[in-house]
Structures are given as structure tokens and as C-alpha cells.
Scaffold this active site. Sequence first.
Site, short mmCIF file in Angstrom:
data_model
loop_
_atom_site.label_atom_id
_atom_site.label_comp_id
_atom_site.label_asym_id
_atom_site.label_seq_id
_atom_site.Cartn_x
_atom_site.Cartn_y
_atom_site.Cartn_z
N LYS B 68 71.75 -8.52 45.20
CA LYS B 68 71.46 -7.12 44.25
C LYS B 68 70.18 -7.07 43.75
CE LYS B 68 73.52 -6.06 40.10
NZ LYS B 68 74.38 -6.49 38.49
N SER B 143 78.29 -3.71 37.51
CA SER B 143 76.95 -2.90 37.90
C SER B 143 76.69 -3.66 39.46
CB SER B 143 75.76 -3.18 37.19
OG SER B 143 75.60 -4.58 36.76
N SER B 167 79.68 -7.33 35.29
CA SER B 167 79.38 -6.73 36.52
C SER B 167 79.42 -7.46 37.80
CB SER B 167 77.94 -6.60 36.23
OG SER B 167 78.07 -5.46 35.32
#
Lengths: 92, 479
Positions: B68, B143, B167
Site C-alpha cells: 500500500k 482504504s 481499512s
Amino acid sequence: MIYCTKDELLKLAKLSSLKLSEEEIQQFGEQLEVLLTYLNELNEVRPPKGQEGARSINVFREDRIIQADPTLAVEQAPRLEGTSIIVPKILE
Amino acid sequence: MKSFLTIEQLQDLLEKKEISVTEIVAFYQERLRRYNKKLNAALEIFDDIPLATSNKKGLLQGIPGLVKDNLCQKGRITSAGSKMLAQYKAPYDATVVKRLYDEGSIILGRANMDEFAMGSSGEFSAYGPTLNPWDLTCTPGGSSSGSAAAVAAGLVPWAIGTETGGSVRGPASFCGLVGLYPTYGLIPRFGVIAFASSTDQVGPLTRTVYDAALVTSVLAGSDSKDATSLPEPKRDYTRKLTGKLPTGLKIGILQDVMQAEGMNEEVRTAFGHAVDELVRMGASVKYITLPNLKYGISVYFVLSRAEAASNLARFDGSLYGSCAAEVQTLEEMYIKTRQEFFGNEVKRRILLGNYVLSAKYHDAYYQKAQNLRAMIRAEFEAAFEDVDLLVSPTSPALPFKLGEEINDPLTMYLADYFTVPNCITGLPALSLPCGFSKEGLPIGFQFMGPRLSEELIFQVAYAYEQSTNHHINIPVGFD
């Protein structure tokens, strides 16, 4: 607006170093109002006496002096002179 | 080579020398390049992979994945999904990135995400939303949107996400994957761009429980560079994956779940079937009430926004690359830079954060939220005296349609209802698939455990997974 008047929102924006457009003032104002209305439920709760506050401990270690090249930390500043970051004037 | 192999299956092929590391890397790079336009899962696919690292022996030797984009990768742009860091190159590797390399894995690129990890759908990325491979009109959750979508579409066998309020588990649930929120402090945060420092944690996203346990073994363990890191040694989290539940396992169902308004009926039904299966496998279940759980979202709102306002104060145009042009004074530089380079969701959260921290409201909101946080944690701890694990659906909703919730922040935030309690209390939880909706959308449920109970959680989750077959399903269109 009950929870956050336009004046308060503008003050908040200043605290946050943001300058909101008229449209943002309107939109954020409404959205904040919805959120703050929801958050009002926190008032329903009274923590039992003696149980106020989250438990946490501080974790410390001894300071260690190391050799480090400051270039690594500052080299992506948009304006640099040596290892000093250049910013616009601070005082009038 | 077949698509959608797990880490375990790939390692088996490597060991039998039926395939080489070079072939694996080339295979996944090609898949990423082929399908990324469709999904927008990766912000960058690296074209300069140092293959020398692929010969490093280790737990993930030769197995590629994605990271990420709020995890620093040295020398790479690390944007946190924001224009504010559009040109920022990380000067060092995050501890977890270094551990991934040290264990022989190969990072193929940077995964898309909501800006500064603020979002539950991926729609707040400054670089465009990621789509859900199971239904391209739906979000993959956020997210860690890109990380989840990439694994779900078989573009990589593992990806790393981060979680602050849901997330990792939210996207895991929306994409039919396994996702872990570890005990706070188990996986180090050094090199993770901070959103809410008291809940941010790194977590793996994989197709199977074994794979998640393996990746966790790589990531977890103490780190002297992270003062919130627990003094836990490295562990093999795959050790207890026997396929059987521990004898006498007691599972608690959160009473609030069954009564929650607005829960999707298909989610409720799939969750019910998962509980039935656990009972069939030998667990005993009872209902547990946590009276203050319902304030979890409010507690999370307040604390996370307050911490975000503080953490994001550093982005002012002076250090990280992005700076507004034509500024005359320092104040102008701060204001214009933040106005130009932050997205709306970030601005909203900073404003709310400063509201609850301001002198007038500090006690009513921030202090109250801290008090409640301690109370909710005490309720969990009391529950774990009574049961070994708790279960609930991961999300009360099915994956939302793109654009559906973006103008209705409150509804989107409520989707985190079942994930935020772990985040605010720092207790671990694992999401895994428990079924699909009539339209083929994944549904996830989660096991929550006491502090540092990851081994038990993995054991139970693995046993459930092996006696069902939800994890074998794959989305259409990614051959």
C-alpha cells in the site's frame, strides 16, 4: 447550524491552515453538522468515577547521539540552500 | 501457470522445481500490466525489479506482492494516495518493507488507496478509485482498496494494507479475502505514513488463512524504531493450523449484531450460516452484550480525526515536495499548499479533528472519547473471560456501488461499525469470507480475540476455511 456556526467553521479553517471556498463552507458546514449531531450521543455516557481516562504508559529509551546526514531529511524541500529550507518571509 | 494460486501453492511449485522465481515474477508482472487499467489497483508497477533479491532464502522467497502506498519504499515515490506527496520519494524503507525483502519476497509496485488512508471505498484516492474485481460497478472497500483488488483479481498472491478503522478488514470482506488487524503494536509502524497513530496498524491481505499467517510471521515482531511496538519475538503463525478447532472452543456472538438496524439481510444470513458451521465443527456459542460498543463509531471519529489533524499538520509545503506556487508569506504557503494538495475528505477530517481538540470542546468530545475507549476495552476484556473469541459480520453492508456513498459521509462511516471496536481497543481481528450475495458479491465475517491471540484466531479461522469452500471462488474476467 447548531454545532458549528459559519464563524466557527472559518476559525477552524484558520486553525487547520485551510482556506475554504464559499462552496466548501456550505458543503463542509452541512456535513460537519450531520457528523456533530451524531457525535452528540457521547453526551449520553458518564464514565464511572475513578474510571475516567484511557490507560496508557509512556515508553522511553535513552537518547542516542548518532552521526546522520541531514541531507536525507531535507533534500525534497522545494527550496533548499545547503541543508537549510528556504521559506517565504515569516514576519512583516 | 495457473492464475489465482496461493502463496502456499506457489511455494510448493518452487520447491518441486516445477517453476522458477523468474517465471513467477514475470507471470504476475504481466497480469498486473494487463489488468491494472481495468481496476486501477496499482499506482505504479515497477519496471526495475532487482531480481537478485529473489534468491534470498526466506519465508516468502520468490513470492511477489504489492505494498500500500502509505508504506515507505526507499527511493520510490510514496504518495499515500495524495497529491500532497505526488513527488515524494521515501528516504528509507518501512520496517515491514525491509522485512518483506529480507524474507526473499519481491515487491512489484505500489497499491492505490484512499488519500492518507482516509476512506472506506477507495473513492477518495487522488489518483482515481479502484474497482472491485467481483463487480466493476462496486468499490473494493478502503482504504486498502488497491491491495485488496489486486489480490482478489489474482494479480498478486499477497498485498500489504494498513488499517485505522477498518481499512484492511473492510476491503477483505468486500473482495472475498482474508485480512488481519493485528494486536496494536505487534507489527511495527516505522515507515508507515501516519493517519491516527493510536490505531494505525499494518495488515496482510491474502486469498487464504495460511497465507495470511505466513505473511504475518514476516511482518510481526518488536522494532526498536517504533516506540509503540510490543516486545514480541518473531513467531511462526502457521504452526497451529491443524484444521481443527481447539477442544471446548467458546465463541461469543455480539448481541448488537443481531439487533443492528440497517444490516443487510444477506449479510445477516451468511453470518448465521458461518455460526452454524462453527457449531457443527464443535464450538459452543453464546450471545455477548457489550453495552458501550454502540459508541464505537463516535469514539473512533473523534480520536482518529484529532490524531489526523495533528499528524497532517506537517504537510505545509516546506518539506515534502508539493508546494503552492506564488506565495508571498509563510502563512500563505501553508494555506495555499494545503488547500491545493489535500482532497475534500482529508480537509473534512482535519476540520473535525481541530474542532474536537479545541479548548471549548475538548472535554465534551476528545476527553469523553478517551474515557469511552477505556470502557469499551474493559468490556471486551470482561467478555474474553467468558468466551475465547467473538464473531460478527465484518461489514453490515454489501460492497457499495461507486458513487453511492461518497456524498453521504455518515453512511459510509457506519459501514465501519463492526471494525472500529478492535481499532480503538487495539485488539486483533481477522476477516475471512463466509459466503456471497445472490448477485455474487463477497460477504465476510470476523473473529475477534484478546490481546496477542493471533495464533488462536488463525487456528480457528483456518479450520472454518478448510471446512467450507468460499475461498476457492474467483471473480470472472481475470483469466
